[in-house]
Design a protein around this motif. Structure first.
Motif, mmCIF file in Angstrom:
data_model
loop_
_atom_site.group_PDB
_atom_site.id
_atom_site.type_symbol
_atom_site.label_atom_id
_atom_site.label_comp_id
_atom_site.label_asym_id
_atom_site.label_seq_id
_atom_site.Cartn_x
_atom_site.Cartn_y
_atom_site.Cartn_z
ATOM 1 N N GLU A 54 61.001 -14.310 -16.115
ATOM 2 C CA GLU A 54 61.472 -13.735 -14.857
ATOM 3 C C GLU A 54 60.491 -14.084 -13.752
ATOM 4 O O GLU A 54 59.272 -14.053 -13.961
ATOM 5 N N PHE A 55 61.026 -14.426 -12.601
ATOM 6 C CA PHE A 55 60.163 -14.768 -11.470
ATOM 7 C C PHE A 55 60.880 -14.405 -10.177
ATOM 8 O O PHE A 55 62.100 -14.181 -10.149
ATOM 9 N N SER A 56 60.115 -14.340 -9.092
ATOM 10 C CA SER A 56 60.654 -13.928 -7.792
ATOM 11 C C SER A 56 60.460 -15.039 -6.777
ATOM 12 O O SER A 56 59.465 -15.779 -6.797
ATOM 13 N N GLN A 57 61.462 -15.155 -5.885
ATOM 14 C CA GLN A 57 61.384 -16.036 -4.732
ATOM 15 C C GLN A 57 61.676 -15.182 -3.491
ATOM 16 O O GLN A 57 62.830 -14.972 -3.129
ATOM 17 N N GLY A 58 60.613 -14.653 -2.880
ATOM 18 C CA GLY A 58 60.811 -13.716 -1.787
ATOM 19 C C GLY A 58 61.366 -12.411 -2.311
ATOM 20 O O GLY A 58 60.815 -11.803 -3.233
ATOM 21 N N ASP A 59 62.491 -11.993 -1.745
ATOM 22 C CA ASP A 59 63.136 -10.763 -2.204
ATOM 23 C C ASP A 59 64.077 -11.006 -3.379
ATOM 24 O O ASP A 59 64.611 -10.047 -3.952
ATOM 25 N N GLN A 60 64.325 -12.258 -3.725
ATOM 26 C CA GLN A 60 65.280 -12.567 -4.790
ATOM 27 C C GLN A 60 64.557 -12.695 -6.135
ATOM 28 O O GLN A 60 63.543 -13.373 -6.243
ATOM 29 N N ARG A 61 65.109 -12.011 -7.138
ATOM 30 C CA ARG A 61 64.578 -12.117 -8.493
ATOM 31 C C ARG A 61 65.487 -13.038 -9.311
ATOM 32 O O ARG A 61 66.703 -13.047 -9.128
ATOM 33 N N ASN A 62 64.877 -13.779 -10.205
ATOM 34 C CA ASN A 62 65.620 -14.720 -11.032
ATOM 35 C C ASN A 62 65.201 -14.566 -12.494
ATOM 36 O O ASN A 62 64.046 -14.221 -12.794
ATOM 37 N N SER A 118 70.493 -13.984 -11.724
ATOM 38 C CA SER A 118 69.675 -13.062 -10.917
ATOM 39 C C SER A 118 68.975 -12.018 -11.785
ATOM 40 O O SER A 118 67.879 -11.568 -11.461
ATOM 41 N N GLU A 119 69.602 -11.647 -12.892
ATOM 42 C CA GLU A 119 68.996 -10.741 -13.847
ATOM 43 C C GLU A 119 69.513 -11.077 -15.232
ATOM 44 O O GLU A 119 70.572 -11.696 -15.388
#
Length: 199
Positions: free
Chosen positions: A45-53, A107-108
């Motif tokens: 799991e990782f984040s790009q700004g406010d978006q989680r992936n 996204s999750e």
């Protein structure tokens, strides 16, 4: 996860030798097969700004390897002062890789996938390496000198093919988009040397 022996493997060798007062003949041969494979599965799991992936990466490759080598030689005494010899060695190897490396993104965990990329890999490598030597030796009994001469030949040949095809599917376009990369690298080398020495 990682590389281990999940398929067949084996090796063997044989040696021959014959010696007499005037001649010596020898040789050996060995073979090795290893049915390797590579399997890696990773979730992260990782984040790009406010978006989680959430990503799943899964790779499975068959990587069998087959090699064998041989050696043959001859030593012959022409008389008590002169001798000739011949030596040849060879090595051959074939290595293949075939399988799929894929990555999916959502996204999750558990939610629909918005990006799916699958890369199909096919690799073929063939190698041949051979060396031969012819030599002669003569001793001069009057002054104790010795004359030697060598002729060497070498051949190296390799063919390498790597084919990658990637299919990409996104949530906006369910039709796969394919892209490819093909690499071919043949190699051929020949060497010849002659040398002589007196001492």
């Amino acid at each position: 996860r990682g590389r281990r022996g999940g398929y067949g493997r084996g090796r063997g060798s044989v040696q021959l030798n014959h010696r007499s007062q005037q001649i010596n003949v020898f040789g050996n041969y060995s073979v090795n097969y290893n049915g390797n494979y590579f399997h890696l599965r990773m979730e992260r799991e990782f984040s790009q700004g406010d978006q989680r992936n959430f990503a799943i990466q899964n790779t499975f490759l068959r990587t069998p390897d087959f090699s064998h080598n041989a050696k043959a030689g001859l030593e012959f005494n022409l008389n008590k002062n002169s001798s000739i010899g011949f030596l040849w060695t060879g090595f051959w190897n074939s290595r293949d890789e075939a399988g799929i490396a894929g990555s999916t993104f959502s996204s999750e965990k558990g939610l629909p996938v918005f990006l799916d990329a699958q890369t199909h890999k096919t690799l073929n490598s063939r190698l041949s390496n051979q060396v031969a030597n012819f030599n002669i030796q003569h001793k001069f009994p009057n002054n104790g000198g010795q004359l030697t001469a060598d002729v060497d030949f070498g051949w190296f040949d390799r063919s390498f093919l790597n084919n990658l095809i990637t299919n990409t599917v996104t949530a906006d376009d369910p039709n796969p988009t394919a892209s490819g990369l093909f690499i071919e690298m043949p190699s051929e080398i020949s060497l010849y040397t002659i040398k002589s020495d007196y001492g």
